[in-house]
Design a protein around this motif. Structure first.
Motif, mmCIF file in Angstrom:
data_model
loop_
_atom_site.group_PDB
_atom_site.id
_atom_site.type_symbol
_atom_site.label_atom_id
_atom_site.label_comp_id
_atom_site.label_asym_id
_atom_site.label_seq_id
_atom_site.Cartn_x
_atom_site.Cartn_y
_atom_site.Cartn_z
ATOM 1 N N ARG A 189 -0.322 -9.169 0.980
ATOM 2 C CA ARG A 189 -1.032 -8.358 0.070
ATOM 3 C C ARG A 189 -0.162 -6.971 -0.100
ATOM 4 O O ARG A 189 0.448 -6.577 0.777
ATOM 5 N N THR A 202 -1.900 -4.246 -0.971
ATOM 6 C CA THR A 202 -2.955 -3.256 -0.849
ATOM 7 C C THR A 202 -3.969 -3.742 0.457
ATOM 8 O O THR A 202 -3.984 -4.798 0.817
ATOM 9 N N GLU A 204 -9.038 -12.968 -4.535
ATOM 10 C CA GLU A 204 -8.557 -11.626 -4.464
ATOM 11 C C GLU A 204 -7.789 -11.207 -5.932
ATOM 12 O O GLU A 204 -6.923 -12.268 -6.156
ATOM 13 N N GLU A 228 -5.612 -8.181 -7.363
ATOM 14 C CA GLU A 228 -5.177 -6.772 -7.032
ATOM 15 C C GLU A 228 -5.178 -5.765 -7.857
ATOM 16 O O GLU A 228 -5.275 -6.446 -9.432
#
Length: 355
Positions: free
Chosen positions: A112, A114, A136, A138
């Motif tokens: 990831r 973040t 997810e 981003e």
């Protein structure tokens, strides 16, 4: 090497448990409770590290090794100092890969960017897109109209998922990648900057010179457990599909043309170019920097040496090399003959200079 905070050590796995999980035999069961936390090369391995040896060439590195265990086979196990436990296996390379997966799970796919989960502020997901739970997306990523994304998949920063694209579960589409006109299976990894599904290179001669673009209306089909390296490009088909078979691993900077069909469990190394409408069988390995001509067939289990030029069909099970690529025995014979002739020319030059 200083402490690597990008890939921190594991909390610890018992050496006995590690042996069971990688299919190895712990020779000294008295140390089964010893904890291992990371992987390291032999020469700088410290307590808590596990490393592996494939040949006697690493013998000198054992002088500075302080590993908690070394993975190796019977042929070299006698070289390991008595104070270092041995994990014995007939397939040390595979066992070490499994150990790395257990100890550094975070390194197995792009991480990831973040700490945010779910749909991040700054991401754009079209209202008509369908995302399962635990997806997810981003910041600055775009998910187009009608796209479908399966559970556990991560779309990283700056990635673009085109309209109508379907992506399976537990996939990772890394930063800056684009996926267009594609159907992607489960557990697929696409690394940063990869370009999937753009139109292929197809033109017809124009009536007054120049070229007229040929329409490209096919798709890219990527099956389960495929990995595609950074800045690799896979063109969509002209009218049929470009297909990447299950379990195939493609390195960085590879170009795959339109309508190419690659089989299951192939390995394609950096710098390879495969021209349009070529068929690659199952279990094919293509060395770095090789070029494969269009409209040919490469059979199952073929191995192509690095920097080769494949101009015609290759029968199943063959090992080819050179430009143009030919059976390895012929290629090696030709190389030896050229080396011998070059040596003879050098001798003649020296002989003439001494007269």
């Amino acid at each position: 090497m200083e402490q690597n905070w990008f890939f921190p050590p594991h909390d610890g796995i018992r050496l006995g448990d590690l042996a069971d999980r990688i299919g190895a035999e712990l020779v000294d069961v008295a140390v089964a409770d010893r904890a291992v936390r990371s992987v390291a090369p032999v020469y700088r391995a410290k307590p808590g590290d596990v490393c592996y040896m494939l040949s006697r060439k690493s013998r000198a590195e054992l002088e500075t090794c302080e590993a908690s265990a070394i993975i190796c086979d019977k042929t070299i196990s006698s070289l390991v100092p008595a104070h270092i436990p041995v994990l014995l296996t007939a397939r040390p390379h595979t066992a070490f890969a499994l150990a790395g997966t257990l100890l550094h799970e975070i390194a197995m796919r792009p991480a990831r960017n973040t700490s945010l989960r779910g749909i991040a502020p700054g991401a754009f997901v079209d209202p008509t897109a369908r995302l399962e739970d635990d997806v997810e997306v981003e910041p600055t990523a775009v998910v187009g109209a009608g796209a479908e994304i399966g559970r556990g998949t991560r779309i990283a920063a700056g990635a673009v998922i085109g309209p109508g694209v379907r992506i399976g579960r537990e996939c990772t589409i890394a930063a800056g990648a684009s996926v267009l006109c594609a159907l992607v299976g489960n557990s697929v990894i696409i690394h940063p900057g990869a370009r999937i599904g753009q139109d292929g290179f197809g033109y017809a001669p124009g009536p007054k010179g120049g070229m007229i673009k040929i329409v490209q209306v096919g798709r890219v089909i990527i099956q389960d457990h495929v990995e595609i390296g950074a800045n690799t490009t896979i063109d969509r088909g002209t009218m049929d599909d470009t297909v990447i078979g299950e379990g195939t691993k493609i390195d960085n900077l590879v170009q795959i043309g339109h309508n190419v069909r690659i089989g299951r469990y192939c390995g394609i190394v950096s710098g390879v170019g495969i021209a349009g409408s070529t068929k690659i069988g199952d279990g094919v390995m293509i060395g770095g920097g090789s070029g494969v001509n269009g409209h040919i067939t490469v059979g199952d289990g073929v191995q192509i040496a690095a920097m080769s030029g494949v101009a015609a069909d290759v029968p199943a099970g063959e090992r080819y090399g050179g430009i143009p690529a030919r059976p390895m025995r012929d290629f090696l014979r030709d190389v030896a003959e050229m080396a011998m002739r070059a040596e003879e020319r050098q001798k003649k030059k020296k002989g003439g200079a001494n007269e």
